[in-house]
Scaffold this active site. Structure first.
Site, mmCIF file in Angstrom:
data_model
loop_
_atom_site.group_PDB
_atom_site.id
_atom_site.type_symbol
_atom_site.label_atom_id
_atom_site.label_comp_id
_atom_site.label_asym_id
_atom_site.label_seq_id
_atom_site.Cartn_x
_atom_site.Cartn_y
_atom_site.Cartn_z
ATOM 1 C CD GLU A 152 -2.905 1.166 1.807
ATOM 2 O OE1 GLU A 152 -3.587 -0.312 1.973
ATOM 3 O OE2 GLU A 152 -3.816 1.882 2.359
ATOM 4 C CG ASN A 195 -5.390 -0.038 5.852
ATOM 5 O OD1 ASN A 195 -6.130 1.026 6.970
ATOM 6 N ND2 ASN A 195 -5.179 0.677 4.548
ATOM 7 C CE LYS A 274 -5.635 2.804 8.388
ATOM 8 N NZ LYS A 274 -5.685 3.278 7.000
ATOM 9 C CD GLU A 278 -7.766 6.275 5.931
ATOM 10 O OE1 GLU A 278 -6.626 5.318 5.823
ATOM 11 O OE2 GLU A 278 -7.720 7.357 5.739
ATOM 12 N NE ARG A 328 -7.590 13.822 7.565
ATOM 13 C CZ ARG A 328 -7.595 12.678 6.283
ATOM 14 N NH1 ARG A 328 -8.105 13.122 5.232
ATOM 15 N NH2 ARG A 328 -6.159 11.836 6.183
ATOM 16 C CG ASP A 357 -2.446 11.142 5.071
ATOM 17 O OD1 ASP A 357 -2.110 10.892 5.571
ATOM 18 O OD2 ASP A 357 -3.424 10.448 4.148
ATOM 19 C CD GLU A 385 -0.795 8.047 0.949
ATOM 20 O OE1 GLU A 385 0.086 8.087 1.565
ATOM 21 O OE2 GLU A 385 -1.552 8.383 0.502
ATOM 22 C CD1 TRP A 538 -12.252 10.636 0.352
ATOM 23 C CD2 TRP A 538 -11.366 9.698 2.247
ATOM 24 N NE1 TRP A 538 -12.043 9.810 0.009
ATOM 25 C CE2 TRP A 538 -11.591 8.789 0.440
ATOM 26 C CE3 TRP A 538 -10.013 9.071 3.020
ATOM 27 C CZ2 TRP A 538 -11.319 7.613 0.960
ATOM 28 C CZ3 TRP A 538 -10.480 7.879 3.114
ATOM 29 C CH2 TRP A 538 -11.105 6.788 2.434
HETATM 30 C C1 GCU Z 1 -2.912 7.274 4.330
HETATM 31 C C2 GCU Z 1 -3.177 6.298 3.108
HETATM 32 C C3 GCU Z 1 -3.458 4.974 3.495
HETATM 33 C C4 GCU Z 1 -3.348 4.584 4.738
HETATM 34 C C5 GCU Z 1 -3.376 5.870 5.156
HETATM 35 C C6 GCU Z 1 -3.328 5.624 7.185
HETATM 36 O O1 GCU Z 1 -4.829 7.864 4.429
HETATM 37 O O2 GCU Z 1 -3.495 7.264 2.626
HETATM 38 O O3 GCU Z 1 -3.525 4.602 2.537
HETATM 39 O O4 GCU Z 1 -3.652 3.760 5.087
HETATM 40 O O5 GCU Z 1 -2.984 6.953 5.450
HETATM 41 O O6 GCU Z 1 -1.534 5.713 7.451
HETATM 42 O O7 GCU Z 1 -2.865 4.521 7.615
#
Ligand code: GCU
Length: 680
Positions: A152, A195, A274, A278, A328, A357, A385, A538
């Site tokens: 990711e 994730n 986490k 999300e 946010r 972020d 990113e 978002w």
């Molecule tokens: C960002 C990222 C995600 C990641 C998230 C996180 O939003 O785009 O892909 O999962 O950070 O830090 O958990």
């Protein structure tokens, strides 16, 4: 897709980097996996008794006499003592891991001295890390995700750890990687994505023997292994009816699962979580707090000495864009600050450096100073990113230094707050530093070969945040190009400084302006899309209209976010007079004609810096082209080809950013560019 390329670039540890230590005699005193690694590193040297060997590696239980020394100071916790005397080098670590790190540090010292054209004087140096925890998080999946790929936000190929849904059989490259990490002082790794998808959730139970194989590799380089786990594991893996952190069966499930982990991996580091973020499950579903959630896992880990790394990245990702009251940026502080003092002692709260972020410019997160009775770790993103995805040159060390040196409570720096080195009246416990890794199966590890410097810099700054970005770049160049002759090395260093020292500032100057952030293509987060997230759920808006742009986060008229800062920052950010230009649009909504401290207006600043930054790419490309005669000798052909390919893409993308932003702001404001440069 993630097959291992046959020839892999050695990054900053080519054989030549260790050569200064293996040209004479060597001895390694003691046993254990890290000392065995040191033995392998010194295998090219001739063996000799420790009293006389040119290079000696040992641990703190060795006595001075046995090492041929008159006296030997005690090595500090996690650190090492290095004695240089009469052409000999003796490295004594607090333990095997510290001794190994000290050996790599000696190679670094030799490389830097060579680049600087000086020799290393005799003497005793005592070196210990500033941050007690220095962790890399890998967002690796076992399976290939249809949109994200296998890693990711990974921009360097597939996972080093997993292939075809399981841990790789051949871990040779993991060894190479662990060696790189040990050399920059990393002491912990989390091997899978935060994730946690269904397959990866099973690492905790069904795949333990394979996780143990990874842990064996990292142990030999002084690192402990963590797993990212799903808060939903009791239901998903244990088929319980609930994940409620206060439920007795849930508590028993975590205890038993954790006992099994430690039966397989006795020095296991712990869990990264986490939760309620999300779409990941968490304690909110049961009306419980994040302290309840974290303490559940802490209780299971405590008997084994394990740690819960609980992430503070909790916000509403299903926000209604029409709702101007939800911010946010406020979310982590709103959720976590009230919980200070309620986390178990083996919980580390991991907070992203900024409130949003990992944008190219954000203020430092106020959460880092808001929880003096909590172990707070600061999370950085080495993977690029939002900073060019390892296609653009963007050397991140200058920004990290700024964050780490920022006096967030007016007194202590972020580095001190994370390290727990605060004053007696504010004895904050240590959390450390963590970062999201940028490596993969790519032959250059990081896609853009120059992105290796970011991984290198993270480790070095976690060790010592007083190092300058330029010093760190020198080290990285001197080690990476250790095979070059002196004249070539000097030229390479000059060219890379020209390309990299200001590269992040340049990237910032052609992308989203003045701290507003985002404006990226949704989902992939690469390339411009000014309105891409404007009407999305978002929570990442810029509110541009025909008159102005920016987010009013003031206490007086906005979301109140500035009020989360301690003085003097709450006042500094609240006032238009004192808010720094580079964060203006993060904190304030202003007209396009607002005059910056720089003297320019907001809109003219957007026009100018986008165009100027793209013009500067001529010099960046020119600096690399100036090394053309070294290609095939000091600079491998494939390395050169990759850098040139990336520079071309950087230019294409930067031009797109420039033209879209200049045009957007012109269309929105109707104000012409005073310099008359092209707008579409
Ligand atoms: C960002 C990222 C995600 C990641 C998230 C996180 O939003 O785009 O892909 O999962 O950070 O830090 O958990």
């Amino acid at each position: 897709m993630s097959s291992t390329p046959s020839r892999v670039h050695p990054a900053w540890l080519p054989p030549e980097a260790l050569a200064p230590l293996t040209s004479g005699t060597a001895a390694v005193v003691g046993d254990g996996p890290c000392l065995d690694t040191a033995r392998r590193e010194l295998a090219g040297a001739r063996p000799a008794p420790a009293r006389e060997a040119d290079v000696v590696v040992a641990t703190g239980d060795a006595c001075a006499d046995d090492l041929g020394l008159a006296e030997l100071p005690a090595p500090p916790p996690r650190g090492a003592v290095t004695v240089r005397t009469g052409g000999r080098l003796v490295v004594v670590g607090h333990d095997g891991a510290a001794a190994l790190r000290g050996l790599y540090a000696a190679a670094r010292t030799a490389a830097r001295a060579r680049l600087a054209g000086r020799s290393t004087p005799d003497g005793v140096s005592i070196d210990a890390p500033e941050q007690p925890r220095r962790m890399l998080d890998h967002w690796d999946n076992m399976e290939v995700h249809p949109v994200m790929g296998q890693v990711e936000r990974g921009y360097a190929g597939g996972s080093l750890f997993f292939e075809a849904g399981r841990v790789r059989d051949d871990l040779a490259r993991v060894h190479e990687y662990a060696r790189l990490l040990a050399s920059i002082g990393i002491d912990a790794v989390a091997v899978n994505n935060v994730n946690v998808h269904e397959r990866e959730a099973h690492l905790l139970t069904d795949d333990l023997a394979d996780v143990a194989r990874l842990a064996d590799v990292f142990r030999a380089y002084g690192m402990v292994t963590y797993l990212s786990v799903s808060f939903g594991s009791p239901r998903l893996l244990g088929h319980l009816a609930t994940n409620d952190p206060l439920d007795e069966d849930v508590r028993a499930w975590w205890r038993q699962a954790t006992d099994r982990v430690y039966a397989t991996i006795p020095d296991f580091g712990g869990y990264v979580v986490k939760a309620d973020s999300e779409g990941q499950p968490g304690p909110f579903a049961y009306g419980r707090t994040h302290a309840d959630g974290a303490n559940l896992l802490a209780e299971a880990l405590r008997p084994h000495g394990g740690t819960v790394v609980w992430r503070a990245f909790v916000y509403d990702h299903r926000q209604d864009w029409r709702d101007r009251s939800t911010d946010r940026a406020r979310a982590a502080h709103d959720h976590f600050a009230p919980l200070d003092g309620r986390f178990a002692e083996n919980v580390v709260l991991q907070v992203k450096h900024g409130p949003m972020d990992f944008q190219v410019r954000e203020p430092v997160s106020p959460v880092i100073a808001a929880m003096p009775r909590t172990r707070v770790a600061v999370e950085l993103q080495v993977t690029q990113e939002y900073t060019g995805q390892q296609r653009h040159v963007a050397y991140l060390a200058p920004a990290w230094r700024e964050y780490l040196g920022f006096r967030l409570d007016g007194e202590h720096t972020v580095a001190q707050l994370a390290a727990g080195e605060t004053s007696p009246d504010r004895p904050q416990p240590a959390g450390g530093l963590a970062a999201v890794s940028n490596v993969g199966t790519d032959a250059f590890w990081t896609g853009h070969p120059l992105a290796q410097a970011n991984l290198y810099a993270f480790g070095r700054l976690a060790w010592d945040s007083s190092l300058t970005a330029e010093e760190i770049l020198d080290e990285w160049v001197a080690l990476t190009f250790a095979g070059a002759d002196d004249a070539a090395l000097t030229r390479i260093a000059a060219a890379l400084h020209a390309m990299m020292d200001d590269s992040l500032a340049r990237y910032e100057a052609y992308t989203a302006p003045l701290g507003i952030g985002f404006m990226v293509t949704p989902g992939v987060h690469y390339g411009p899309s000014v309105e891409g997230y404007e009407y999305s759920p978002w929570g990442t808006y810029h509110f541009a209209d025909r008159d102005g742009i920016g987010v009013d986060r003031t206490v007086a008229t906005g979301t109140g976010y500035t009020g989360q800062y301690p003085s003097p920052w709450r006042e500094t950010y609240e006032s238009l007079e004192t808010c720094p230009d580079e964060l203006l649009l993060f904190f304030h909504h202003v007209p396009y004609t607002h005059v910056l401290h720089s003297g320019s207006t907001v809109v003219q600043h957007v026009y100018d810096s986008r165009a100027d930054a793209v013009e500067q790419l001529d010099d960046v490309e020119g600096a690399w082209a100036s090394l053309a005669d070294l290609v095939g000798t000091a600079v491998p052909e494939a390395y050169d080809a990759r850098v040139r390919e990336r520079l071309a893409e950087q230019r294409r993308s930067a031009v797109e950013w420039r033209d879209q932003l200049r045009t957007y702001f012109h269309r929105a404001s109707g104000i012409p560019d005073a310099t008359g440069r092209a707008i579409y």
